[in-house]
Design an enzyme around this catalytic site. Structure first.
Site, short mmCIF file in Angstrom:
data_model
loop_
_atom_site.label_atom_id
_atom_site.label_comp_id
_atom_site.label_asym_id
_atom_site.label_seq_id
_atom_site.Cartn_x
_atom_site.Cartn_y
_atom_site.Cartn_z
N GLU A 110 42.53 -13.79 -39.73
CA GLU A 110 43.99 -13.90 -39.58
C GLU A 110 44.45 -15.34 -39.39
O GLU A 110 44.46 -15.84 -38.27
CB GLU A 110 44.45 -13.04 -38.39
N LYS A 144 44.22 -11.13 -43.10
CA LYS A 144 45.47 -10.68 -42.45
C LYS A 144 46.46 -11.85 -42.46
O LYS A 144 46.47 -12.66 -41.53
CB LYS A 144 45.16 -10.22 -41.02
#
Ligand code: 13P
Length: 337
Positions: free
Chosen positions: A177, A219
């Protein structure tokens, strides 16, 4: 590296029209959200709230995986079942946030470096023995005057790649992420340029360290103007900018992409996801879904507000939010709402 196990978990997480429920807020973040609704910041309230989320009837229809926090995975339900086991019993794959937070980066005013590599190999082994099958690490990039710096991108992406390698070694699918924050008055073009720069460096580092791209889930943020920019682009503009940034900068081999919501309203996040997924069906290469925290949870949290009598109402709201985003994943959200 057990490639088969990693690919199997990626497939299960990205299956159908399901998405991920991020419920891995650290204690300070969870307490801050509780405070907004007058909920006491106690360990028992955090436990009760997380149990409320995972015991929502039928959640597995729209949710494939739930990301837990360290405190949560060590807690047990009222009936005495360890949380990860309860998640698995609900037909959902348990995951775990393993970074220990984004801290002020020494020497780089206003920038952050994510920590958590110390003892990570041992921690992953422990989480795996508790039932976790995937993990999450979030790095944070801010856009502002002279930001981001190259050194901030360099150091954060190096750590992200080291985390990825340790996860894959342990058989846990890494959620990677690199969040470019919405705060600021930057334009959508600025967000696209910075996100592209960051993604290129993420994959340069991942490839450099030998990561199995098929065995991880990216992500990312959507490509958005800063919250304080007076020009808030349309849903279609956001979707076009997001898809073009991903197509230019994310290798086709990546196993899946699951967006964070980043503080967008629940409604906007679903509309934008719907528009992105509509383009993806024509042009896309990867399975694409949601991994939201705020956009899935905040409405339910407000209803609950710490009152046991509101548990079912809050669960109904969570269920509705997951259904809405599942529809968005298949490009059918706006037709039905
Ligand atoms: P938001 O959807 O609230 O951005 O949270 C996603 C997340 O997991 C942040 O790390």
């Amino acid at each position: 590296m057990n490639n088969h196990k990693l690919l199997q978990t990626v497939n299960e997480l990205m299956a159908g029209d399901k998405g991920l429920l991020a419920m891995d807020e650290s204690n300070p973040t969870c307490n801050a959200r509780f405070k907004q609704y007058g909920i006491d910041a106690t360990e028992e309230n955090r436990r009760a709230y997380r149990e409320l989320l995972i015991s929502t009837r039928g959640l597995k229809e729209y949710i494939s995986g739930a990301i837990l926090y360290d405190e949560t995975i060590r807690q047990v339900t009222l009936e005495g079942s360890p949380m990860a086991r309860a998640v698995t019993a609900a037909g959902i794959i348990p995951g775990i946030k393993v970074d220990t937070g984004a801290k002020a980066m020494a020497g780089q005013a206003g920038e952050k470096i994510t920590e958590g590599l110390d003892n990570l190999r041992e921690r992953l082994e422990e989480y795996s023995s508790m039932g976790a099958r995937f993990a999450k690490w979030r790095m944070v990039i801010t856009i502002g005057k002279n930001r981001p710096t190259l050194v901030c991108i360099e150091e954060n992406t190096s750590a992200l790649a080291r985390y990825t390698m340790l996860c894959q070694e342990a058989g846990l699918v890494p959620i990677v992420e690199p969040e470019v924050m919405m705060d600021g008055d930057h334009s959508i073009e600025d967000c696209s340029r910075v996100t592209g720069l960051v993604l290129r460096e993420v994959f340069h580092k991942l490839n450099g360290q030998g990561a199995l791209l098929e065995g991880l889930i990216l992500k990312p943020n959507m490509i958005l103007p800063g919250l304080n920019n007076s020009n808030q682009n349309s849903v279609d503009e956001v979707a076009a900018a997001t898809m073009s940034c991903l197509l230019r900068n994310v290798p086709a081999a990546v196993g899946g992409i699951a967006f964070l919501s980043g503080g967008q309203s629940a409604n906007l996040a679903s509309h934008r996801l719907n528009a992105i997924c509509t383009i993806n069906r024509e042009k896309g290469i990867w399975p694409l879904t949601f991994s939201f925290s705020r956009a899935l949870q905040l409405e339910a949290l407000e209803i609950w507000s710490g009152k046991e009598s509101k548990t079912l109402d809050a669960q109904n709201k969570l269920f509705e939010s997951t259904r809405r985003n599942s529809l968005a994943r298949s490009g059918h959200f706006s037709n039905t709402y």
